[in-house]
Design an enzyme around this catalytic site. Structure first.
Site, PDB file in Angstrom:
ATOM      1  N   ALA A  51      75.116 -45.600   8.785  1.00 26.80           N
ATOM      2  CA  ALA A  51      74.417 -46.124   7.678  1.00 26.80           C
ATOM      3  C   ALA A  51      72.678 -45.693   6.946  1.00 26.80           C
ATOM      4  O   ALA A  51      72.051 -46.160   6.673  1.00 26.80           O
ATOM      5  CB  ALA A  51      74.222 -47.390   7.438  1.00 26.80           C
ATOM      6  N   SER A  53      89.899 -41.285   2.267  1.00 28.36           N
ATOM      7  CA  SER A  53      89.565 -40.343   1.920  1.00 28.36           C
ATOM      8  C   SER A  53      91.059 -39.378   1.761  1.00 28.36           C
ATOM      9  O   SER A  53      91.956 -39.426   1.752  1.00 28.36           O
ATOM     10  CB  SER A  53      88.882 -38.799   2.906  1.00 28.36           C
ATOM     11  OG  SER A  53      89.351 -37.555   1.780  1.00 28.36           O
ATOM     12  N   TYR A 106      90.977 -32.790  10.415  1.00 23.70           N
ATOM     13  CA  TYR A 106      89.922 -34.079   9.218  1.00 23.70           C
ATOM     14  C   TYR A 106      90.961 -34.898   8.817  1.00 23.70           C
ATOM     15  O   TYR A 106      91.032 -35.898   8.215  1.00 23.70           O
ATOM     16  CB  TYR A 106      89.232 -33.121   8.542  1.00 23.70           C
ATOM     17  CG  TYR A 106      88.400 -33.982   7.437  1.00 23.70           C
ATOM     18  CD1 TYR A 106      87.630 -35.094   7.815  1.00 23.70           C
ATOM     19  CD2 TYR A 106      88.859 -34.526   6.198  1.00 23.70           C
ATOM     20  CE1 TYR A 106      87.069 -35.828   7.063  1.00 23.70           C
ATOM     21  CE2 TYR A 106      88.400 -35.127   4.825  1.00 23.70           C
ATOM     22  CZ  TYR A 106      88.101 -36.189   5.280  1.00 23.70           C
ATOM     23  OH  TYR A 106      86.932 -36.976   4.399  1.00 23.70           O
TER      24      TYR A 106
END
Length: 320
Positions: free
Chosen positions: A49, A177, A202
């Site tokens: 964050a 994603s 990924y």
């Protein structure tokens, strides 16, 4: 005639720019979280964050009254992010704690500290990630993207589940994603020890995020805890630092094609706060709306197997 060209060419250029701006605003910018929900008295943990969509999500949730814990690998960057959020919100409800998702020791230390310092946990936002990095290993020998994007959050969630149950109704939100559509869970070489592809690893890790969410939602039925995941959109952040291809494309076209961090944070925020998602679990979202993921992401058998394999890799005797 030359005078006409001097007028027409600039006007044409302005027209093209305005069309591109409108496309950016109404298409590429994506959905917006319209919920006005307050989070006063609630505690949120957001991994990664200190920058990008994680930081913007934290800023929004602090404005809603939440106590937000920034779980960051780089504590100094986390402190700078917290200071910026505090200055903008005039709130002191921003806390920085060290969490290195590439280290199971760090994850366990973080979880222990949370259990000792926090009385409740209302939202766990598994936001941190690594994308298309060169072949690297975590402290425990896991391929870096699998280790950080999936295994690290898998372990963290399992270690904090008792606090989430105590605080129910509560939410677990995991950032996946669109790249998951190109992914395949290679159970024969899950840890990329036989061969390595930066993009392949990924996409596998992002598919793992969705499968983890599906199995997690199934295991949490009846507990008051929901688990959902999301695609934030193509966002221009530090996440693409390892990808020369993305960087090359982003320079001339990034302002047009890619979302900025505020736009990219909207689905994070939506999944964390939207009232209409009370009791909704096991769903994949994009642009603040449910979306159907790839067929591979709907394979409940693969989700169950991935859960069991992940637990063995992490030497977890007991999971949710």
């Amino acid at each position: 005639m030359e005078c006409c060209y001097l007028i027409v060419i600039p006007l044409a250029a302005i027209f093209v720019v305005e069309i591109m701006y409108l496309l950016k605003k109404f298409y590429f910018s994506g959905g917006v979280c319209k919920s006005k929900a307050r989070l006063d008295g609630k505690t949120v943990i957001i991994t990664g964050a200190n920058t990008g969509i994680g930081k913007e999500t934290a800023l929004d949730l602090v404005k809603r009254g939440a106590r937000v814990i920034l779980a960051c690998r780089d504590v100094e960057k986390g402190k700078r992010a917290a200071q910026a959020i505090q200055e903008e919100t005039k709130s002191d409800q921003v806390i920085v704690k060290k969490l290195n998702l590439a280290s199971t020791e760090s994850i366990r230390e973080f979880a222990d500290e949370i259990h000792s310092s926090e009385r409740r946990l209302d939202v766990l936002l598994n936001n941190a990630g690594v994308m298309a990095c060169p072949e690297m290993r975590t402290e425990d020998g896991f391929e870096m993207q699998l280790g950080v994007n999936h295994l690290g959050h898998f372990l963290l969630t399992n270690l904090l589940i008792d606090l989430l149950k105590k605080s129910s109704p509560s939410r677990i939100v995991s950032v996946s994603s669109l790249g998951h559509t190109y992914g395949k869970i290679n159970f024969d070489d899950l840890n990329s020890e036989k061969s390595y592809s930066s993009w392949g690893a990924y996409c596998q890790s992002k598919l793992a995020n969705i499968l983890f969410t599906r199995e997690l939602a199934r295991r949490l039925e009846g507990t008051g805890i929901t688990a959902n995941c999301l695609h934030p959109g193509a966002v221009r952040t530090d996440l693409s630092r390892h990808s020369t291809m993305v960087g090359w494309f982003a320079e001339p076209f990034g302002w047009f094609i890619y979302k900025n961090a505020v736009e990219g944070a909207q689905t994070n925020i939506y999944c964390a706060v939207a009232e209409e998602l009370d009791g909704v679990s096991g769903i994949y979202f994009s642009d603040c709306a449910p979306k159907k993921p790839s067929p591979e992401a709907l394979d409940d058998g693969a989700a169950k197997k991935l859960w069991e394999v992940s637990a063995r890799m992490l030497k977890l005797d007991k999971t949710i």
